[in-house]
Design a protein around this motif. Structure first.
Motif, mmCIF file in Angstrom:
data_model
loop_
_atom_site.group_PDB
_atom_site.id
_atom_site.type_symbol
_atom_site.label_atom_id
_atom_site.label_comp_id
_atom_site.label_asym_id
_atom_site.label_seq_id
_atom_site.Cartn_x
_atom_site.Cartn_y
_atom_site.Cartn_z
ATOM 1 N N SER A 1 19.405 11.640 33.740
ATOM 2 C CA SER A 1 19.617 10.082 33.979
ATOM 3 C C SER A 1 21.060 9.867 34.277
ATOM 4 O O SER A 1 22.071 10.684 33.838
ATOM 5 C CB SER A 1 19.351 9.553 32.638
ATOM 6 N N GLY B 1 24.870 8.268 33.649
ATOM 7 C CA GLY B 1 25.228 7.807 32.373
ATOM 8 C C GLY B 1 26.673 8.427 32.360
ATOM 9 O O GLY B 1 27.856 7.772 32.933
ATOM 10 N N CYS C 1 16.405 7.948 36.470
ATOM 11 C CA CYS C 1 16.948 6.708 37.148
ATOM 12 C C CYS C 1 18.401 6.811 37.283
ATOM 13 O O CYS C 1 19.380 7.604 36.655
ATOM 14 C CB CYS C 1 16.797 5.697 36.001
ATOM 15 N N GLU D 1 20.572 4.260 37.758
ATOM 16 C CA GLU D 1 21.408 3.088 37.318
ATOM 17 C C GLU D 1 20.540 2.351 36.516
ATOM 18 O O GLU D 1 19.551 2.570 35.916
ATOM 19 C CB GLU D 1 21.510 2.009 38.533
ATOM 20 N N PRO D 2 21.417 1.477 35.466
ATOM 21 C CA PRO D 2 20.574 0.994 34.362
ATOM 22 C C PRO D 2 19.607 -0.209 34.912
ATOM 23 O O PRO D 2 19.598 -0.507 35.969
ATOM 24 C CB PRO D 2 21.802 0.176 33.511
ATOM 25 N N LEU D 3 18.709 -0.726 33.680
ATOM 26 C CA LEU D 3 17.737 -1.697 34.130
ATOM 27 C C LEU D 3 18.284 -2.829 34.894
ATOM 28 O O LEU D 3 18.065 -3.603 35.745
ATOM 29 C CB LEU D 3 17.143 -1.998 33.025
ATOM 30 N N LYS E 1 26.985 -0.375 35.704
ATOM 31 C CA LYS E 1 27.239 0.977 35.536
ATOM 32 C C LYS E 1 28.253 1.374 34.608
ATOM 33 O O LYS E 1 29.499 0.598 34.746
ATOM 34 C CB LYS E 1 27.391 2.015 36.638
ATOM 35 N N PRO F 1 21.815 7.350 28.267
ATOM 36 C CA PRO F 1 21.393 6.098 28.212
ATOM 37 C C PRO F 1 19.857 6.238 28.245
ATOM 38 O O PRO F 1 19.159 7.145 28.836
ATOM 39 C CB PRO F 1 21.867 5.449 29.628
ATOM 40 N N THR G 1 17.411 4.827 29.871
ATOM 41 C CA THR G 1 16.536 4.218 31.131
ATOM 42 C C THR G 1 15.360 4.670 31.398
ATOM 43 O O THR G 1 14.477 4.207 31.522
ATOM 44 C CB THR G 1 17.752 4.134 32.105
ATOM 45 N N ASP H 1 23.067 1.107 29.038
ATOM 46 C CA ASP H 1 21.863 0.147 29.363
ATOM 47 C C ASP H 1 21.512 -0.397 28.232
ATOM 48 O O ASP H 1 20.458 0.319 27.549
ATOM 49 C CB ASP H 1 21.012 1.236 29.878
ATOM 50 N N GLU I 1 19.680 -3.028 27.861
ATOM 51 C CA GLU I 1 18.218 -3.431 27.984
ATOM 52 C C GLU I 1 17.316 -2.436 27.589
ATOM 53 O O GLU I 1 16.081 -2.467 27.041
ATOM 54 C CB GLU I 1 17.894 -4.133 29.412
ATOM 55 N N ALA I 2 17.485 -1.232 28.240
ATOM 56 C CA ALA I 2 16.890 0.026 27.955
ATOM 57 C C ALA I 2 16.670 0.314 26.609
ATOM 58 O O ALA I 2 15.661 0.740 25.871
ATOM 59 C CB ALA I 2 17.018 1.050 28.633
#
Length: 318
Positions: A36, A38, A67, A69-71, A75, A128, A130, A173, A175-176
């Motif tokens: 990921s 991070g 992933c 990038e974050p949701l 970054k 993270p 994600t 992230d 939201e994740a």
């Protein structure tokens, strides 16, 4: 029967330490390593993971691109701490190339492996969250098929290491992190930032650890130089408790997944993540008054058997 693990990483120096700990554990079978964004870019994470596997002669373990990038949101990275490449900026002209990555995407591979081994696979996340958030969106039943989830991330006392109140993996992230703590109802064990700060290792142990006469130890000594300088600054030493030392934070989550007897004190509490606060976005929230009405509680690690932990660290570089 060996413990089946999938490692979800953003390979900086501490992730490398944790991966090497798992590789050295005879009771562990690593099904895959998923990468990921991070600590550093996704490409760097993938390259770094392959470098670690090469030095441990374990390039047979499949590595997947996750992933990038974050949701939502911006970054974050920790390249000031781990080096611009995530591994201390120590180039290796013979490092494995990205062509060794698996063609399948990390999240799909993760879902498939867990489906094929229901109730047998534990996820260890030192990045993270994600990839995990995307996995549960694609397959809502995914968390129910896991044996357990081990997370390095979050905090318990609003102590931040990236923002005023936020730990890096959750801030990278939020939201994740929120989705995972809401929807993953499998047994969940969290090694928080404050926990890791209270269980630091002395620099004298670090010197002994890195002095082992092995290729693994020499590799770790090189990639750890930049991070060690950062850790020994006054700013970082102030964050620790128990005197001068170093904090191999990702290794705590990995060690707990490897050895069920490692954690000697813990507490169960419902948790969530703040998403809106100016200073508290990404902060983990602990619900001691049952206001959230959540049935699922996470196990927050508080103390570890330090001798067992040191032995796992030593074994990683043998």
């Amino acid at each position: 029967m060996k413990k089946k693990l999938i490692l979800d990483v953003d390979t900086g120096v501490d992730d490398a330490q944790a991966i090497m700990m798992a590789l050295a554990s005879p009771n562990v079978e690593i099904l895959a390593i998923t990468c990921s964004n991070g600590n550093t870019s996704l490409d760097n994470t993938c390259r770094n993971t392959l470098r670690v596997l090469k030095v441990c002669n374990r390039l047979d373990i499949p590595v997947y691109r996750g992933c990038s990038e974050p949701l939502l949101g911006c970054k974050h990275d920790a390249e000031d701490f781990h080096g611009k490449d995530g591994l201390g900026d120590v180039p290796d002209p013979d490092a494995p190339g990205l062509e060794l990555l698996q063609g399948e995407k990390a999240v799909l591979a993760m879902i498939k492996m867990v489906k094929e081994n229901p109730g047998q696979v534990s996820l260890v996340v030192t990045a993270p969250l994600t990839n995990l958030a995307v996995a549960v969106q694609l397959d809502p039943s995914f968390p129910k098929k896991l044996k357990a989830l081990y997370i390095m991330g979050g905090n318990t006392e609003s102590r931040g290491n990236t923002t005023v109140c936020g730990e890096f993996n959750f801030v990278a992230d939020p939201e994740a992190a929120y989705v995972v703590l809401e929807r993953y109802t499998c047994p969940t064990y969290i090694a928080t930032w404050e926990f890791s700060c209270r269980n630091i290792l002395p620099w004298s142990f670090c010197d002994t650890w890195l002095a082992q006469d092995t290729d693994k130890a020499r590799f770790m000594e090189k990639i750890f130089r930049h991070t060690r300088k950062m850790l020994q600054t006054e700013r970082y030493q102030k964050e620790l408790e128990g005197g001068p030392g170093f904090n191999p934070c990702d290794c705590f989550a990995m060690a707990a997944a490897i050895d069920d007897t490692l954690v000697t004190e813990s507490q169960e509490v419902a948790v969530t993540v703040e998403l809106e606060g100016k200073f508290t976005r990404g902060m983990m929230v602990l619900d001691y008054i049952h206001e959230l009405k959540k049935k699922h509680k996470a196990v927050l690690m508080k103390k570890v058997d330090s001798e067992k932990f040191k032995q796992l660290m030593m074994n990683a570089l043998k």
